[in-house]
Design an enzyme around this catalytic site. Sequence first.
Site, PDB file in Angstrom:
ATOM      1  CD  GLU A   1      -2.541  -0.889   2.766  1.00 28.35           C
ATOM      2  OE1 GLU A   1      -3.352  -1.771   3.040  1.00 28.35           O
ATOM      3  OE2 GLU A   1      -2.268   0.063   3.516  1.00 28.35           O
TER       4      GLU A   1
ATOM      5  CB  CYS B   1       3.356  -3.876  16.463  1.00 28.16           C
ATOM      6  SG  CYS B   1       5.033  -3.257  16.286  1.00 28.16           S
TER       7      CYS B   1
ATOM      8  CB  CYS C   1       0.692  -3.260  13.409  1.00 33.88           C
ATOM      9  SG  CYS C   1       1.092  -2.934  11.691  1.00 33.88           S
TER      10      CYS C   1
ATOM     11  CG  ASN D   1      -8.147   3.604  11.784  1.00 31.63           C
ATOM     12  OD1 ASN D   1      -9.249   4.034  12.111  1.00 31.63           O
ATOM     13  ND2 ASN D   1      -7.836   3.305  10.539  1.00 31.63           N
TER      14      ASN D   1
ATOM     15  CB  CYS E   1      -0.102   1.345   6.496  1.00 25.47           C
ATOM     16  SG  CYS E   1       0.085   2.558   5.206  1.00 25.47           S
TER      17      CYS E   1
HETATM   18  N1  SAH Z   1       7.380  -0.075  10.892  1.00 21.04           N
HETATM   19  C1  SAH Z   1       7.513   1.317  11.036  1.00 21.04           C
HETATM   20  C2  SAH Z   1       6.824   2.108   9.957  1.00 21.04           C
HETATM   21  C3  SAH Z   1       5.507   1.602   9.508  1.00 21.04           C
HETATM   22  S1  SAH Z   1       4.188   1.535  10.700  1.00 21.04           S
HETATM   23  C4  SAH Z   1       7.055   1.773  12.393  1.00 21.04           C
HETATM   24  O1  SAH Z   1       6.452   0.981  13.117  1.00 21.04           O
HETATM   25  O2  SAH Z   1       7.346   2.901  12.731  1.00 21.04           O
HETATM   26  C5  SAH Z   1       3.661   3.215  10.626  1.00 21.04           C
HETATM   27  C6  SAH Z   1       2.805   3.686  11.786  1.00 21.04           C
HETATM   28  O3  SAH Z   1       1.479   3.138  11.684  1.00 21.04           O
HETATM   29  C7  SAH Z   1       3.360   3.290  13.139  1.00 21.04           C
HETATM   30  O4  SAH Z   1       3.610   4.424  13.942  1.00 21.04           O
HETATM   31  C8  SAH Z   1       2.261   2.428  13.680  1.00 21.04           C
HETATM   32  O5  SAH Z   1       2.182   2.567  15.033  1.00 21.04           O
HETATM   33  C9  SAH Z   1       1.026   2.949  12.977  1.00 21.04           C
HETATM   34  N2  SAH Z   1      -0.100   1.998  13.070  1.00 21.04           N
HETATM   35  C10 SAH Z   1      -0.073   0.661  12.980  1.00 21.04           C
HETATM   36  N3  SAH Z   1      -1.311   0.135  13.177  1.00 21.04           N
HETATM   37  C11 SAH Z   1      -2.135   1.184  13.397  1.00 21.04           C
HETATM   38  C12 SAH Z   1      -3.541   1.313  13.676  1.00 21.04           C
HETATM   39  N4  SAH Z   1      -4.326   0.259  13.733  1.00 21.04           N
HETATM   40  N5  SAH Z   1      -4.040   2.561  13.850  1.00 21.04           N
HETATM   41  C13 SAH Z   1      -3.252   3.650  13.759  1.00 21.04           C
HETATM   42  N6  SAH Z   1      -1.940   3.595  13.496  1.00 21.04           N
HETATM   43  C14 SAH Z   1      -1.372   2.381  13.320  1.00 21.04           C
HETATM   44 FE1  SF4 Z   2       5.113  -2.760  13.983  1.00 17.48          FE
HETATM   45 FE2  SF4 Z   2       3.436  -2.613  11.940  1.00 17.48          FE
HETATM   46 FE3  SF4 Z   2       5.541  -0.918  12.039  1.00 17.48          FE
HETATM   47 FE4  SF4 Z   2       5.887  -3.545  11.549  1.00 17.48          FE
HETATM   48  S1  SF4 Z   2       4.788  -2.084  10.263  1.00 17.48           S
HETATM   49  S2  SF4 Z   2       7.049  -2.292  12.987  1.00 17.48           S
HETATM   50  S3  SF4 Z   2       4.334  -4.532  12.819  1.00 17.48           S
HETATM   51  S4  SF4 Z   2       3.796  -0.999  13.449  1.00 17.48           S
END
Ligand code: SAH
Ligand code: SF4
Length: 362
Positions: free
Chosen positions: A93, A130, A133, A307, A350
Site C-alpha cells: 500500500e 506489533c 498492527c 484505528n 496501513c
Molecule cells: N514499521 C515502522 C513504519 C511503519 S508503521 C514503524 O512501526 O514505525 C507506521 C505507523 O502506523 C506506526 O507508527 C504504527 O504505530 C502505525 N499503526 C499501525 N497500526 C495502526 C492502527 N491500527 N491505527 C493507527 N496507526 C497504526
Molecule cells: Fe510494527 Fe506494523 Fe511498524 Fe511492523 S509495520 S514495525 S508490525 S507498526
Amino acid sequence: MARVKEEKPCIQDYTREELSGLIKPAFRAKQVYSWLYHKYVNSFQEMKNLPKALQEELASQYRIEPLTLAKKEQSKDGSIKYLFELHDGNTVEAVLLLMKKKQFNEDGSVKQQEKYTVCISCQVGCKVGCAFCLTAKSGFIANLTAGEIVEQIRYIKKDNDIDANRRLNIVYMGMGEPLDNLVPVAQSSRVFADPDGMAIAPHRQTISTSGLSTKITKLGKLGLGVNLAISLHAVDDELREQLMPINKAYNIQSIIDAVKDFPVNDRKRVMFEYLVIKDVNDSMDAAKKLLSLLNGIKSKVNLIYFNPYGGTEFKRPEEKDMKAFQEYLTHHGLHCTIRESKGLDISAACGQLRDNELEKEV
Ligand code: SAH
Ligand code: SF4
C-alpha cells in the site's frame, strides 16, 4: 509469495551518479533520469532525445518496472489510498495525503495551497509483529527493492499530475520496518533526493522505525540527512514488550541513547509517534513519564488515534483523553500534535486496504 530473481536489473534501483558510471556517454544518465522522473515514461523507446542505438542498448541491459494498480480508494477528505501489485504478484500500500496550507498573496489575501505527503511501504508484511498492527498479521513476506520503493512515488506523482518540480513530503510509514530493509530504503532515499530527478530533499523525507537501536545508529552514520520518527507507543518496557515484542531486543533506553546520537537537521526535531489506545497507554501517568523520557532531546510528539479494525481487542481513545494528554505535554513545553485522521473512510491505517482485499480472496 517468494521473490523471483529477474534477469535484467531494474533501472529505478540506481542513483543518477551510478548510472553516469554505467551509461556512455555519462551525460545521457541525466536525460534518462529526466525521462523517468519528470516525464514518467515506462519504456526506453519513449526517451526521444537518446540515440536509437542507446535506447536499444539500455532496453537490452535494463528493465523499467512500473507498478500495477490493484485498487485505488479516494477518501472524502481527498486522500487517496493505493494498493499496488509488484512484479511477483505481492501487494503493498501507499497513501497520498492532501493537506491545505494557508498562504498569502502579495496583496495579503489568502490563497490555499495543496500540500502533498506520500506514505510509502518498504516491505510486504513485517517481521516486528506489533500487537496493534494489521501489517503484522500476515507475517513477513518480502523486502521491497529500492526501485519498488521509488516507483510508489513515481506512480503517484504521475497519477495525480503533480508537477515534476512540485515538492512533496515522503514518510516511510506504510507497510514494513524500514530499518529491517535498510540498504534498499537508503538507496531509494538517495534516488528521491537527486536534484536531476524528483529532487525531494532529505529534510522532506521521514523514516519511521519501531526502534531497532543499532540500525538507528547505522542510519545516522549513512549521513542521508533524513528525518527520524520513532514509534514509541509506550513509556515502560513491560507494556512496550506486550505491544511491540521487538522491545525485548531493543528496550526503551537503548532507543533513547541511539536517538541522542542521531544527526538531526538544525531546523528539525526527532518525531516520537505515540499510538494512543484506550485504557492501555492513554493515562496522565503515561504522559508524565513520556515528558521525563524525552527530557533533553530535541523532539516532538505525534499522538495517533488507534484505528480499529475487525478482530482487534484494542479501542480508539476518547477525544477528551487525547486532548488532555496533548495539553499536558504542550503545557510543559513539548511540541505535541494529534495526527489528523485522514482517510478514515478508506481503511486509513496501513495494512488495512490490503487486508480488506485479502479477505475477499479467501
Ligand atoms: N514499521 C515502522 C513504519 C511503519 S508503521 C514503524 O512501526 O514505525 C507506521 C505507523 O502506523 C506506526 O507508527 C504504527 O504505530 C502505525 N499503526 C499501525 N497500526 C495502526 C492502527 N491500527 N491505527 C493507527 N496507526 C497504526
Ligand atoms: Fe510494527 Fe506494523 Fe511498524 Fe511492523 S509495520 S514495525 S508490525 S507498526
